[in-house]
Design an enzyme around this catalytic site. Structure first.
Site, PDB file in Angstrom:
ATOM      1  N   SER A 196      45.955  58.708 -31.966  1.00 20.83           N
ATOM      2  CA  SER A 196      45.569  57.428 -32.558  1.00 20.83           C
ATOM      3  C   SER A 196      44.780  56.617 -31.531  1.00 20.83           C
ATOM      4  CB  SER A 196      46.828  56.646 -32.951  1.00 20.83           C
ATOM      5  OG  SER A 196      46.502  55.307 -33.295  1.00 20.83           O
ATOM      6  N   TYR A 211      55.059  52.618 -30.185  1.00 19.14           N
ATOM      7  CA  TYR A 211      54.098  53.490 -30.889  1.00 19.14           C
ATOM      8  C   TYR A 211      52.914  53.824 -29.980  1.00 19.14           C
ATOM      9  CZ  TYR A 211      50.897  55.284 -34.434  1.00 19.14           C
ATOM     10  OH  TYR A 211      50.022  56.084 -35.141  1.00 19.14           O
TER      11      TYR A 211
END
Ligand code: NDP
Ligand code: 8X3
Length: 260
Positions: A145, A158
């Protein structure tokens, strides 16, 4: 020459929705054979059927929880009842849980994110690698990501998890040197899938707000990128691919149109 995909065996984790499901359909349209894993087996079965309709010569689905070593090993044992070899492994299973600042962070959220996004990738690679080596043009695509490359408030665990995925991919690139197995990270920016619904524990209104006024990436955009990476010629390895919607110039700089 491109690595041809017809008849190739492609294993995708997290194939029950979002990028994984779209990637499965895109590989199917290219004639690949699919092995699909996730926890929601009803959803997986529907994706397998879509793959067959899209042209896959085979599409098989089986329960998989990448947070459990036993489940990963059992999944790979099932794979070996169908094929002795794998050509592509897409480690896509993952996601975010919550958006709390560290001061309010919850153990279950932190542990869940690290289990799936980091340890899940390690477990899958360890179990699948023996089936990938010696296949010309074989490839591991890890879904990271932009959150692994930049940070935002509430994203500590995250972002750390996706930065971990990036470093695992870079380490594998060294460890697999000379084996013929390619490995790369596919790092999307904001995309409208079930990602935000999961992050906000089913709060659909809060999830929808993430994409308000923006034209985000679609799952299909990312699925096509998976296929593109895996179908480069065998001597070409896409090490790191960042893909963002045009509205997202940087993680924090998102162009939003006013409501009509
Ligand atoms: P979705 O929530 O739509 O898909 C996530 C998939 O991961 C589901 O198929 C889910 O299946 C699976 N999954 C979650 N936990 C596990 C587990 N323990 N074992 C096996 N499968 C699991 O979101 P996306 O498609 O957007 O997410 C796919 C990947 O892309 C994730 O790694 C995410 O972090 C990453 N990403 C997403 C972005 C976005 O903006 N959407 C941007 C950048 C990266 P099930 O629940 O059935 O197990
Ligand atoms: C998902 C993208 O920016 O919501 O990985 O963390 S972001």
């Amino acid at each position: 020459m491109s690595t041809s995909l017809p008849g190739r065996w492609v294993l995708i984790t997290g194939a029950s929705s979002g990028f994984g499901a779209a990637g499965a359909r895109a590989f199917a349209a290219a004639g690949a054979r699919l092995l699909l894993g996730a926890r929601r087996t009803d959803r997986l079965a529907a994706v397998a059927e879509q793959c067959r309709q899209a042209g896959a010569p085979a599409a098989h689905a089986h329960a998989l929880d990448v947070a459990q070593t036993a489940s990963v090993n059992e999944f790979l044992a099932w794979v070996q009842t169908l094929t002795p070899r794998l050509d592509v492994l897409v480690n896509n299973a993952g996601g975010a849980l919550g958006l709390d600042p560290v001061a309010q962070g919850k153990d279950a959220d932190w542990e869940g994110m690290l289990q799936v996004n980091v340890l899940g990738v390690l477990r899958m690679v360890r179990a699948a690698l023996p089936l990938l080596v010696e296949q010309p043009g074989s490839m591991i695509v890890n879904v990271g990501s932009v959150a692994g490359r930049a940070v935002y408030e509430g994203g500590a665990a995250y972002c750390a998890a996706k930065a971990g995925e990036l470093q695992i991919t870079r380490t594998l690139r060294l460890e697999l040197s000379g084996t013929g197995v390619r490995v790369g990270t596919l790092d999307p920016g904001m995309a409208e899938t079930e990602f935000s619904l999961v992050r906000f524990n089913g709060d659909a209104a809060r999830a929808a707000k993430v994409y308000e006024g923006v034209e985000p990436l679609t799952a299909e955009d990312v699925g096509e990128a998976m296929v593109w990476m895996a179908s480069r010629p065998a001597h070409v390895c896409i090490d790191e691919l960042v893909i963002k919607c045009t509205d997202q110039a940087a993680l924090h700089k998102v162009h939003r149109r006013p409501r009509a």
